[in-house]
Design an enzyme around this catalytic site. Structure first.
Site, mmCIF file in Angstrom:
data_model
loop_
_atom_site.group_PDB
_atom_site.id
_atom_site.type_symbol
_atom_site.label_atom_id
_atom_site.label_comp_id
_atom_site.label_asym_id
_atom_site.label_seq_id
_atom_site.Cartn_x
_atom_site.Cartn_y
_atom_site.Cartn_z
ATOM 1 N N GLU A 29 -8.486 -12.145 -9.255
ATOM 2 C CA GLU A 29 -7.701 -11.639 -7.766
ATOM 3 C C GLU A 29 -8.025 -10.041 -7.920
ATOM 4 O OE1 GLU A 29 -3.520 -10.263 -6.537
ATOM 5 O OE2 GLU A 29 -3.605 -12.655 -7.318
ATOM 6 N N GLU A 44 -1.767 -2.019 -2.527
ATOM 7 C CA GLU A 44 -0.272 -2.731 -2.535
ATOM 8 C C GLU A 44 0.649 -1.638 -2.760
ATOM 9 O OE1 GLU A 44 1.394 -6.782 -4.280
ATOM 10 O OE2 GLU A 44 -0.269 -6.012 -4.914
#
Length: 137
Positions: free
Chosen positions: A102, A107
């Site tokens: 991933e 974020e």
């Protein structure tokens, strides 16, 4: 594209935030991610509240092996917001996250007053490992 978070109380009522049970899979038929109480919350039992903001998880059908990705995005500000841009594998050939990898492009927490964990800090990371408890990132 414009994504607009909505208030949970607009759909379920204000009392639901403090006394309700939110079962995302039961309500909408699908839930992702399942970790970190993402699919099920019971306000009284968890001694917490149901998150007051409803958001989305959106998947693109774009798939690529090599190349360059360009994203122009304005990250939202606001309490309870957790905007994230992830690159997830199309097929989990090696198993569920993080086994098949991933990439977190960006974020952050949308809070404006949350120490150095709000909008003051944006992170990017690579996730890998045998399972969530051994996620190296």
């Amino acid at each position: 594209m414009y994504l607009k978070p909505t208030l949970t109380s607009d759909k379920f009522g204000l009392d639901f935030l403090f006394h309700g049970t939110l079962d995302v899979k039961k309500q909408w038929g699908y839930c992702n991610p399942t970790w970190n109480n993402g699919c099920y919350r019971n306000a009284p039992k968890d001694h917490s509240i149901i998150p007051p903001i409803m958001s989305c998880y959106m998947r693109s059908k774009v798939s690529f092996k090599y190349g360059k990705l360009e994203i122009m995005a304005k990250m939202p500000k606001g309490d309870w917001l957790w905007p994230a841009l992830w690159l997830m594998p199309k097929h989990a050939h090696y198993g569920q996250t993080p086994r098949s990898g991933e990439i977190d492009v960006a974020e952050l927490l949308g809070n404006t007053n949350y120490g150095n964990l709000g909008i003051q800090r944006t992170t990017a990371s690579l996730h890998f490992g045998n399972d969530r408890s051994h996620d190296k990132h």
